[in-house]
Motif scaffolding. Structure first.
Motif, PDB file in Angstrom:
ATOM      1  N   GLY A 178       0.678  -1.412   0.011  1.00 44.48           N
ATOM      2  CA  GLY A 178       0.046  -0.117   0.020  1.00 44.48           C
ATOM      3  C   GLY A 178       0.859   1.220  -0.069  1.00 44.48           C
ATOM      4  O   GLY A 178       0.524   2.328  -0.677  1.00 44.48           O
ATOM      5  N   GLY A 179       1.849   1.242   0.750  1.00 45.87           N
ATOM      6  CA  GLY A 179       2.632   2.441   0.919  1.00 45.87           C
ATOM      7  C   GLY A 179       3.386   2.893  -0.480  1.00 45.87           C
ATOM      8  O   GLY A 179       3.349   4.046  -0.920  1.00 45.87           O
ATOM      9  N   VAL A 180       3.631   1.701  -1.409  1.00 46.37           N
ATOM     10  CA  VAL A 180       4.291   2.143  -2.498  1.00 46.37           C
ATOM     11  C   VAL A 180       3.229   2.731  -3.409  1.00 46.37           C
ATOM     12  O   VAL A 180       3.426   3.632  -4.364  1.00 46.37           O
ATOM     13  CB  VAL A 180       5.087   0.591  -3.175  1.00 46.37           C
ATOM     14  CG1 VAL A 180       5.535   1.123  -4.340  1.00 46.37           C
ATOM     15  CG2 VAL A 180       6.091   0.667  -2.167  1.00 46.37           C
ATOM     16  N   ALA A 181       1.917   2.074  -3.404  1.00 46.59           N
ATOM     17  CA  ALA A 181       1.144   2.168  -4.499  1.00 46.59           C
ATOM     18  C   ALA A 181       0.741   3.743  -4.148  1.00 46.59           C
ATOM     19  O   ALA A 181       0.398   4.389  -5.037  1.00 46.59           O
ATOM     20  CB  ALA A 181      -0.098   1.303  -4.121  1.00 46.59           C
ATOM     21  N   LYS A 187       1.853  11.153  -6.698  1.00 43.07           N
ATOM     22  CA  LYS A 187       2.569  12.030  -7.615  1.00 43.07           C
ATOM     23  C   LYS A 187       1.916  12.575  -8.861  1.00 43.07           C
ATOM     24  O   LYS A 187       2.258  13.658  -9.583  1.00 43.07           O
ATOM     25  CB  LYS A 187       3.782  11.156  -8.251  1.00 43.07           C
ATOM     26  CG  LYS A 187       4.803  10.821  -7.137  1.00 43.07           C
ATOM     27  CD  LYS A 187       5.937   9.667  -7.598  1.00 43.07           C
ATOM     28  CE  LYS A 187       6.705   9.317  -6.727  1.00 43.07           C
ATOM     29  NZ  LYS A 187       7.950   8.649  -7.108  1.00 43.07           N
ATOM     30  N   LYS A 188       0.457  11.913  -8.913  1.00 40.85           N
ATOM     31  CA  LYS A 188      -0.340  12.380 -10.147  1.00 40.85           C
ATOM     32  C   LYS A 188      -1.388  12.948  -9.681  1.00 40.85           C
ATOM     33  O   LYS A 188      -2.509  13.522 -10.386  1.00 40.85           O
ATOM     34  CB  LYS A 188      -0.781  11.187 -11.198  1.00 40.85           C
ATOM     35  CG  LYS A 188       0.505  10.471 -11.600  1.00 40.85           C
ATOM     36  CD  LYS A 188       0.070   9.102 -12.035  1.00 40.85           C
ATOM     37  CE  LYS A 188       1.143   8.206 -12.681  1.00 40.85           C
ATOM     38  NZ  LYS A 188       0.637   7.060 -13.237  1.00 40.85           N
ATOM     39  N   GLY A 189      -1.555  13.142  -8.438  1.00 41.94           N
ATOM     40  CA  GLY A 189      -2.819  13.830  -7.695  1.00 41.94           C
ATOM     41  C   GLY A 189      -2.598  15.112  -7.148  1.00 41.94           C
ATOM     42  O   GLY A 189      -1.765  15.783  -7.132  1.00 41.94           O
ATOM     43  N   ASN A 190      -3.785  15.621  -6.668  1.00 41.36           N
ATOM     44  CA  ASN A 190      -3.982  16.969  -6.070  1.00 41.36           C
ATOM     45  C   ASN A 190      -3.908  16.921  -4.544  1.00 41.36           C
ATOM     46  O   ASN A 190      -5.178  16.203  -3.979  1.00 41.36           O
ATOM     47  CB  ASN A 190      -5.053  17.653  -6.568  1.00 41.36           C
ATOM     48  CG  ASN A 190      -5.449  18.992  -5.837  1.00 41.36           C
ATOM     49  OD1 ASN A 190      -4.474  19.595  -5.080  1.00 41.36           O
ATOM     50  ND2 ASN A 190      -6.602  19.516  -6.065  1.00 41.36           N
ATOM     51  N   PRO A 191      -2.893  17.276  -3.920  1.00 42.66           N
ATOM     52  CA  PRO A 191      -3.032  16.945  -2.292  1.00 42.66           C
ATOM     53  C   PRO A 191      -3.934  17.580  -1.585  1.00 42.66           C
ATOM     54  O   PRO A 191      -4.119  17.740  -0.431  1.00 42.66           O
ATOM     55  CB  PRO A 191      -1.368  17.626  -1.950  1.00 42.66           C
ATOM     56  CG  PRO A 191      -0.917  18.360  -2.990  1.00 42.66           C
ATOM     57  CD  PRO A 191      -1.704  17.802  -4.203  1.00 42.66           C
ATOM     58  N   LEU A 192      -4.545  18.774  -2.249  1.00 37.84           N
ATOM     59  CA  LEU A 192      -5.512  19.531  -1.482  1.00 37.84           C
ATOM     60  C   LEU A 192      -7.004  19.069  -1.945  1.00 37.84           C
ATOM     61  O   LEU A 192      -8.074  19.832  -1.576  1.00 37.84           O
ATOM     62  CB  LEU A 192      -5.250  21.122  -1.768  1.00 37.84           C
ATOM     63  CG  LEU A 192      -3.777  21.700  -1.234  1.00 37.84           C
ATOM     64  CD1 LEU A 192      -3.942  23.014  -1.652  1.00 37.84           C
ATOM     65  CD2 LEU A 192      -3.873  21.328   0.281  1.00 37.84           C
ATOM     66  N   ALA A 193      -7.284  18.252  -2.823  1.00 42.68           N
ATOM     67  CA  ALA A 193      -8.655  17.622  -3.004  1.00 42.68           C
ATOM     68  C   ALA A 193      -9.583  17.185  -1.863  1.00 42.68           C
ATOM     69  O   ALA A 193     -10.802  17.472  -2.127  1.00 42.68           O
ATOM     70  CB  ALA A 193      -8.238  16.593  -4.096  1.00 42.68           C
ATOM     71  N   PHE A 194      -8.832  16.682  -0.922  1.00 43.19           N
ATOM     72  CA  PHE A 194      -9.416  16.272   0.290  1.00 43.19           C
ATOM     73  C   PHE A 194      -8.451  16.712   1.553  1.00 43.19           C
ATOM     74  O   PHE A 194      -7.447  16.627   1.625  1.00 43.19           O
ATOM     75  CB  PHE A 194      -9.637  14.847   0.409  1.00 43.19           C
ATOM     76  CG  PHE A 194     -10.343  14.198  -0.609  1.00 43.19           C
ATOM     77  CD1 PHE A 194     -11.692  13.806  -0.509  1.00 43.19           C
ATOM     78  CD2 PHE A 194      -9.632  13.874  -1.876  1.00 43.19           C
ATOM     79  CE1 PHE A 194     -12.311  13.390  -1.436  1.00 43.19           C
ATOM     80  CE2 PHE A 194     -10.383  13.255  -3.108  1.00 43.19           C
ATOM     81  CZ  PHE A 194     -11.653  12.930  -2.953  1.00 43.19           C
ATOM     82  N   LEU A 235      -8.586   8.171  -7.524  1.00 44.96           N
ATOM     83  CA  LEU A 235      -7.635   7.644  -6.556  1.00 44.96           C
ATOM     84  C   LEU A 235      -6.231   8.463  -6.254  1.00 44.96           C
ATOM     85  O   LEU A 235      -5.894   8.221  -5.424  1.00 44.96           O
ATOM     86  CB  LEU A 235      -7.362   6.214  -7.088  1.00 44.96           C
ATOM     87  CG  LEU A 235      -8.547   5.070  -7.098  1.00 44.96           C
ATOM     88  CD1 LEU A 235      -7.851   3.715  -7.684  1.00 44.96           C
ATOM     89  CD2 LEU A 235      -9.099   4.866  -5.758  1.00 44.96           C
ATOM     90  N   GLU A 236      -6.022   8.945  -7.327  1.00 43.58           N
ATOM     91  CA  GLU A 236      -4.625   9.773  -7.431  1.00 43.58           C
ATOM     92  C   GLU A 236      -4.968  10.970  -6.273  1.00 43.58           C
ATOM     93  O   GLU A 236      -4.058  11.323  -5.472  1.00 43.58           O
ATOM     94  CB  GLU A 236      -4.409  10.480  -8.708  1.00 43.58           C
ATOM     95  CG  GLU A 236      -3.918   9.628  -9.912  1.00 43.58           C
ATOM     96  CD  GLU A 236      -5.089   8.416 -10.411  1.00 43.58           C
ATOM     97  OE1 GLU A 236      -4.602   7.820 -11.255  1.00 43.58           O
ATOM     98  OE2 GLU A 236      -6.206   9.057 -10.115  1.00 43.58           O
ATOM     99  N   ASN A 237      -6.139  11.606  -6.439  1.00 43.12           N
ATOM    100  CA  ASN A 237      -6.465  12.658  -5.639  1.00 43.12           C
ATOM    101  C   ASN A 237      -6.557  12.262  -4.210  1.00 43.12           C
ATOM    102  O   ASN A 237      -6.168  12.999  -3.122  1.00 43.12           O
ATOM    103  CB  ASN A 237      -7.493  13.451  -5.814  1.00 43.12           C
ATOM    104  CG  ASN A 237      -7.217  14.347  -7.014  1.00 43.12           C
ATOM    105  OD1 ASN A 237      -6.073  14.326  -7.613  1.00 43.12           O
ATOM    106  ND2 ASN A 237      -8.341  14.807  -7.867  1.00 43.12           N
ATOM    107  N   ILE A 238      -7.270  11.070  -3.776  1.00 41.14           N
ATOM    108  CA  ILE A 238      -7.353  10.547  -2.485  1.00 41.14           C
ATOM    109  C   ILE A 238      -6.006  10.183  -1.992  1.00 41.14           C
ATOM    110  O   ILE A 238      -5.459  10.472  -0.740  1.00 41.14           O
ATOM    111  CB  ILE A 238      -8.094   9.225  -2.588  1.00 41.14           C
ATOM    112  CG1 ILE A 238      -9.566   9.506  -2.876  1.00 41.14           C
ATOM    113  CG2 ILE A 238      -8.141   8.520  -1.318  1.00 41.14           C
ATOM    114  CD1 ILE A 238     -10.450   8.414  -3.251  1.00 41.14           C
TER     115      ILE A 238
END
Length: 340
Positions: A178-181, A187-194, A235-238
């Motif tokens: 899970g950690g690697v996934a 890296k492809k997501g928005n860290p402020l989406a949630f 999933l990327e944003n989560i």
């Protein structure tokens, strides 16, 4: 002194040969990831059976890669705590027999202390320093005063950071481990989406302790409560939002610890120390004049090199273990700082 280090505390079967505590002659890691992947987690019985099948070959491979014979080994070291008991016993039993057959010193090593020491192999830091152990099951924030003198400042009171990563990844089918996934998806997501909550324990004596169960629950069961609906529920944003909150919770406590202790050096170890976001956040402390050290990625995971390297420190001080010593699944008691 050439020390053979054996590590079988969980699902990595590893053997390494380290000379004089710093020169890694070989470091063989036989991973069981693909065999545990259908279960999306480590199956203890399967892990111990695989260690039994693999350990002899792994040790021989370590000798071959170091271009050594068994008679060239000066001491045998092995993890005996903490971890999966069945897995630990496989390595411990093999190490005892191997040491006895060679008639060389035998010593048992604490897995947690080895992770905290791992960065010292490649990039030694002067003592004391702030140790940040971010492993799957045993997170520790501590003052490392010497290789065997550790003062715990805080730890997890429920889920460890690695455990929280694994559970969130499993819930959303992000992949295993899970950690690697999560790191890759983030890296492809928005860290402020949630905007997930980062809880803080209010009691003065627990300011360095950390709880990840609330964050895990928010990410799994209360997702919409923290969703910025201008962003995609992907999933990327989560992954990016969860990772940002989880790491920042830890970094906040590291910053507090540095302020209180006055320490100017930081060393991180354990599987989650391979997380790219955590490494980038810790590197930022260098801008404030702090020294920051990480193990290379191969030394973040469970490995025999950190066992052999730490064992050398004990051995040169004349310390040995008896063959009567057993394994323990539990964390050895560390001295914990008392708040005033």
């Amino acid at each position: 002194m050439k020390v053979l280090g054996i590590e079988t505390s969980c699902d990595e079967c590893s053997a390494a040969i380290v000379e004089d505590g710093h020169t890694i002659l070989s470091n063989v890691i036989a991973t069981q990831i693909e065999l545990h992947k259908p279960y999306e987690g480590v199956v203890p019985e399967l892990a111990s059976r695989l260690h039994t099948e693999w350990i002899s070959q792994v040790v021989q491979s370590a000798l071959d890669r170091a271009q050594l014979l068994s008679k060239d080994i000066d001491a045998v070291a092995v993890t005996n705590r903490p971890g999966l008991l069945g897995s630990l016993l496989v390595g411990l039993s093999f190490a005892k027999g191997y040491s006895a057959s060679l008639q060389v010193p035998f010593i048992t090593i604490d897995h947690i202390r080895a992770h905290l020491f791992a960065s010292q192999i490649e990039a030694p830091l002067a003592y004391p320093y702030l140790g940040v152990l971010v492993a799957g099951g045993h997170p520790v924030l501590c003052k490392v005063l010497d290789y065997d003198e550790i003062e715990v400042l805080g730890t997890a009171i429920d889920d460890a950071i690695g455990e929280a990563f694994d559970k969130v990844a499993k819930h959303y089918g992000m992949g295993y481990p899970g950690g690697v996934a999560i790191d890759n998806l983030a890296k492809k997501g928005n860290p402020l989406a949630f905007l997930f909550p980062g809880p803080t324990l209010k009691e003065k004596h627990r300011i360095y302790d950390i709880s990840y169960s609330g964050l895990k629950t928010a990410a799994i069961n209360q997702l919409d409560m923290f969703w910025d609906q201008s962003s995609e529920k992907s999933l990327e944003n989560i992954a990016a939002s969860f990772q940002r909150t989880a790491v920042n919770m830890l970094v906040k406590r590291i910053r507090l610890a540095l302020q209180e202790t006055g320490l100017k050096r930081i060393s991180a170890g354990g599987g989650v120390a391979a997380n790219s976001y955590l490494r980038s956040e810790l590197k930022k402390f260098e801008e404030g004049g702090y020294e920051v050290s990480f193990p290379s990625l191969k030394l973040c995971t469970d490995n025999g090199a950190m066992i052999a390297a730490l064992a050398y420190q004990y051995l040169k001080d004349g310390k040995r273990s008896e063959y009567s010593e057993s394994a323990s699944a539990r964390v050895t008691a560390f001295k914990k700082k008392q708040s005033t």
